[in-house]
Design a protein around this motif. Structure first.
Motif, short mmCIF file in Angstrom:
data_model
loop_
_atom_site.label_atom_id
_atom_site.label_comp_id
_atom_site.label_asym_id
_atom_site.label_seq_id
_atom_site.Cartn_x
_atom_site.Cartn_y
_atom_site.Cartn_z
N SER A 84 -3.35 -4.54 -10.34
CA SER A 84 -4.43 -4.31 -11.32
C SER A 84 -5.66 -3.68 -10.71
CB SER A 84 -4.81 -5.63 -11.99
OG SER A 84 -5.37 -6.53 -11.04
N LEU A 85 -5.75 -3.63 -9.38
CA LEU A 85 -6.90 -3.07 -8.70
C LEU A 85 -6.67 -1.60 -8.37
CD1 LEU A 85 -7.66 -5.99 -6.20
CD2 LEU A 85 -8.72 -5.57 -8.43
N PRO A 86 -7.71 -0.83 -8.24
CA PRO A 86 -7.54 0.57 -7.84
C PRO A 86 -6.94 0.68 -6.45
CG PRO A 86 -9.72 0.18 -8.76
CD PRO A 86 -9.10 -1.17 -8.58
N VAL A 87 -6.21 1.75 -6.22
CA VAL A 87 -5.58 1.98 -4.92
C VAL A 87 -6.68 2.17 -3.87
CG1 VAL A 87 -4.10 3.52 -3.59
CG2 VAL A 87 -3.54 2.97 -5.96
N GLY A 88 -6.56 1.44 -2.78
CA GLY A 88 -7.51 1.56 -1.68
C GLY A 88 -8.69 0.62 -1.75
N TYR A 140 -3.58 -1.93 -3.12
CA TYR A 140 -2.64 -1.40 -2.14
C TYR A 140 -3.20 -0.14 -1.50
CZ TYR A 140 0.72 -4.77 -3.85
OH TYR A 140 1.35 -5.93 -4.19
N ARG A 141 -2.72 0.19 -0.32
CA ARG A 141 -3.34 1.24 0.47
C ARG A 141 -3.03 2.64 -0.07
NH1 ARG A 141 -2.46 -0.67 6.78
NH2 ARG A 141 -3.41 -2.74 6.57
N SER A 142 -1.87 2.81 -0.65
CA SER A 142 -1.49 4.14 -1.09
C SER A 142 -0.74 4.04 -2.40
CB SER A 142 -0.62 4.82 -0.02
OG SER A 142 0.58 4.09 0.17
N ALA A 143 -0.59 5.19 -3.05
CA ALA A 143 0.16 5.24 -4.30
C ALA A 143 1.64 4.97 -4.06
CB ALA A 143 -0.03 6.60 -4.97
N HIS A 144 2.14 5.37 -2.89
CA HIS A 144 3.55 5.10 -2.56
C HIS A 144 3.81 3.60 -2.48
CE1 HIS A 144 7.49 5.61 -0.72
NE2 HIS A 144 7.11 4.81 0.26
N GLU A 145 2.92 2.88 -1.80
CA GLU A 145 3.08 1.42 -1.71
C GLU A 145 2.91 0.77 -3.08
OE1 GLU A 145 1.35 -2.35 0.94
OE2 GLU A 145 0.34 -0.41 0.98
N TRP A 146 1.98 1.28 -3.87
CA TRP A 146 1.78 0.75 -5.22
C TRP A 146 3.04 0.90 -6.06
CZ3 TRP A 146 2.00 2.17 -10.29
CH2 TRP A 146 1.28 1.42 -11.21
N PHE A 147 3.71 2.04 -5.95
CA PHE A 147 4.93 2.27 -6.72
C PHE A 147 6.05 1.33 -6.27
CE2 PHE A 147 9.06 4.48 -6.90
CZ PHE A 147 9.21 4.53 -8.28
N ASN A 148 6.21 1.15 -4.97
CA ASN A 148 7.26 0.25 -4.45
C ASN A 148 7.00 -1.19 -4.86
OD1 ASN A 148 8.79 2.25 -3.19
ND2 ASN A 148 7.55 2.16 -1.33
N LYS A 149 5.74 -1.58 -4.92
CA LYS A 149 5.43 -2.95 -5.33
C LYS A 149 5.69 -3.17 -6.82
CE LYS A 149 4.30 -4.80 -1.46
NZ LYS A 149 5.11 -5.91 -0.90
N THR A 150 5.54 -2.14 -7.62
CA THR A 150 5.91 -2.29 -9.04
C THR A 150 7.41 -2.57 -9.18
OG1 THR A 150 6.19 0.11 -9.23
CG2 THR A 150 4.04 -0.83 -9.81
N ARG A 151 8.22 -1.92 -8.36
CA ARG A 151 9.66 -2.17 -8.39
C ARG A 151 9.97 -3.59 -7.89
NH1 ARG A 151 12.84 2.76 -5.72
NH2 ARG A 151 14.55 1.60 -6.69
N ARG A 152 9.26 -3.99 -6.85
CA ARG A 152 9.51 -5.34 -6.33
C ARG A 152 9.06 -6.40 -7.35
NH1 ARG A 152 10.82 -8.55 -2.32
NH2 ARG A 152 9.59 -10.39 -1.85
#
Length: 554
Positions: free
Chosen positions: A119-123, A134-146
């Motif tokens: 729910s927080l902005p990236v970075g 999360y630090r990056s958009a890539h990590e944010w996307f992987n965490k949505t899957r998790r």
């Protein structure tokens, strides 16, 4: 200070309620080993069937179903063997339910953390109490899957728990998974099968007070003779009366041997368990090699719980504060006023290697700690009431893998339980305190004052002082030293701690007249009111000003 969490009161930890000792079954003949394997395999198959039936009952289990299962087992073994099997089944099912509840709690905590960070902005940076984005958009996307994976897993576990379904692997889930990684485990298929079958054997019997030597199923005499009541299908293997098989081995319990002998001679209940060397666990949870041909026997019995002494009585001679770390115990002795005395002590241990090595290291460190406590004459040891079960998830600490490995390797719960068990024999009380802010406040208020030109105080040593003071009920934080011009005696630092019950302990010192102040004569308090001031403003008069009227004259 309003954001500090409440701190729980210290308490005296309970002592052990049971004792387990182990010794080796030496000088077994091939015939003895054959009988043990046959009995273990037969009873193990019965235990597997009973566990399957118990799991099928789920929440519908009742006394009638338990009695029916025990009758079926009695026909293929004996009444006492059936009682031991059903009791072990109930314990295993209850353990699985507790693990299921802990799994649900862990999944809920992980899902809550991921949702918050998504729910927080990236970075976005986090705070001490809440993680950031999360630090990056890539990590944010992987965490949505998790997150979707954890939600599906939580839904499945909740459904199993509501339905009373549990998943249990007799022999161990880790060993079952090793079957598909034999090369990595350096095992052949035959060696794995031997370990797997040995881990599923059942050779344990509960004791019964009033029976001969405290156990009718597995009996050990005071002289060390071991005999087993054979199940009905294996009664033809008996070499003694009443369907019993006497082993050629003679056993002796080096630890608590006299206590065991007293119970056996008094026909008090003693439970026994016979297990091969392959049942002993290594550091990875897998059994140790089976080629050694060794067998062991465990004897366990209940002891009356030691009556805990009051907290005030335990602290009458001071306390030793102990800070638990990944590789050592930092300890410091405190007097009754909460002041550290002597030098700090450090008891190191190495938690690498096998489980037996780690256990021996911890026991050796605790033994040295208890011996030092007895030398000092202290009757209490204060430790933190730590529990890292909710702090190990990667969702909370993210990329801090080494930190997660650090807190996972710290022997917190097991160390306190073992310390309480070992201290019970020495008469030393174990006091558990709340771990909140002990390391932070200890380093802030006690590390620098206790250090010297030749003595270096670490953060862990300072934390041990904070732990000991919290056990005694003294405040950890010290008063800030006032400026030199504001010190009443103009010499030294006013940092002596007043008692927590002293009224006005945070206020200034009372002004005591006398030569020490060099400003007021000793009799000033009694003569001040009768002394005449030299100034007009200081004159104290009881006269009242009266304005007389003008005189009327003719």
């Amino acid at each position: 200070m309003a954001d500090l969490r409440p701190i729980a009161a210290p308490f005296v930890a309970l002592g052990p309620s049971g004792v387990t000792v182990r010794t080796r079954l030496g000088d077994l003949t091939p015939a003895d080993e054959k009988v043990l394997r046959l009995v273990g395999a037969h009873l193990g198959s019965l235990a597997s069937k009973d566990l399957k039936a118990r799991c099928a009952d789920g929440l519908e289990h009742s006394t009638e179903s338990w009695a029916a299962r025990k009758r079926d087992l009695t026909a293929e073994s004996s009444s006492r063997w059936a009682g031991s099997i059903t009791k072990a089944t109930h314990d295993q099912w209850a353990l699985a339910r507790r693990g299921q509840a802990a799994h649900v709690k862990s999944l809920e905590a992980g899902i809550t953390t991921i949702r918050h960070r998504l729910s927080l902005p990236v970075g976005q940076k986090g705070s001490k109490r809440a993680p950031g984005g999360y630090r990056s958009a890539h990590e944010w996307f992987n965490k949505t899957r998790r997150l979707h994976v954890l939600e599906d897993r939580l839904e499945q576990v909740r459904a199993d728990r509501e339905a009373g379904r549990v998943h249990v692997v007799r022999g161990g889930k880790h060993l079952l998974g090793t079957r598909h990684n034999l090369d990595k485990a350096q095992l052949t298929e035959a060696e794995w099968h031997e370990r797997w079958h040995a881990s599923r054997w059942f050779l344990q019997a509960d004791g019964e007070s009033g029976k001969r030597f405290g156990n009718e199923t597995i009996r050990i005499t005071p002289e060390g003779e071991v005999s087993i009541k054979l199940p009905a299908p294996l009664a033809d293997l008996a070499n003694a009366k009443h369907g019993r098989y006497v082993l050629a081995a003679r056993v002796r319990f080096p630890h608590r041997g006299q206590e065991w002998a007293d119970r056996v001679e008094a026909n008090r209940a003693v439970a026994y368990r016979i297990l091969p060397h392959s049942r002993l666990r290594s550091s990875g949870g897998t059994p140790i090699g089976t080629g050694r041909g060794r067998w062991y026997v465990d004897a366990s019995w209940q002891i009356p719980p030691t009556k805990t002494v009051p907290l005030e009585a335990a602290l009458a001679a001071g306390v030793i504060g102990v800070d638990t770390n990944a590789d050592h115990l930092a300890a410091w002795r405190l007097d009754t006023h909460g002041n550290p005395t002597g030098r700090p002590r450090r008891f190191s241990y190495d938690l690498s290697g096998t489980a037996q090595h780690r256990d021996a290291q911890v026991r050796h460190a605790l033994t040295r700690l208890l011996n030092w406590a007895k030398t000092c004459g202290v009757k209490a040891i204060a430790v933190e009431d730590l529990d890292f079960q909710t702090e190990k998830t990667r969702e909370k600490h993210g990329r801090k893998r080494r930190f997660r490995q650090l807190i996972s390797g710290m022997p917190t719960g097991k160390l306190r339980a073992r310390l309480a068990s070992m201290a019970d024999a020495t008469g030393i009380a174990i006091i558990a305190v709340d771990p909140a802010y002990t390391s932070k406040w200890g380093a802030q208020h006690w590390q620098q004052p206790t250090a010297g030109p030749t003595v270096k105080t670490t953060r862990h040593d300072a934390a041990s002082i904070a732990i000991g003071r919290r056990a005694q009920g003294h405040p950890i934080r010290r008063r800030t030293t006032p400026p030199r011009a504001h010190q009443s005696d103009v010499h030294g630092h006013r940092t002596i701690q007043a008692d927590r019950c002293a009224p006005g302990r945070e206020g200034p010192r009372p002004r005591i007249p006398g030569p020490r102040t060099r400003s007021v004569p000793p009799d000033a308090a009694s003569t001040r009111a009768t002394r005449t001031s030299k100034t007009v403003r200081g004159v104290r008069s009881d006269q009242v000003w009266v304005q007389d009227s003008l005189l009327l004259t003719d």
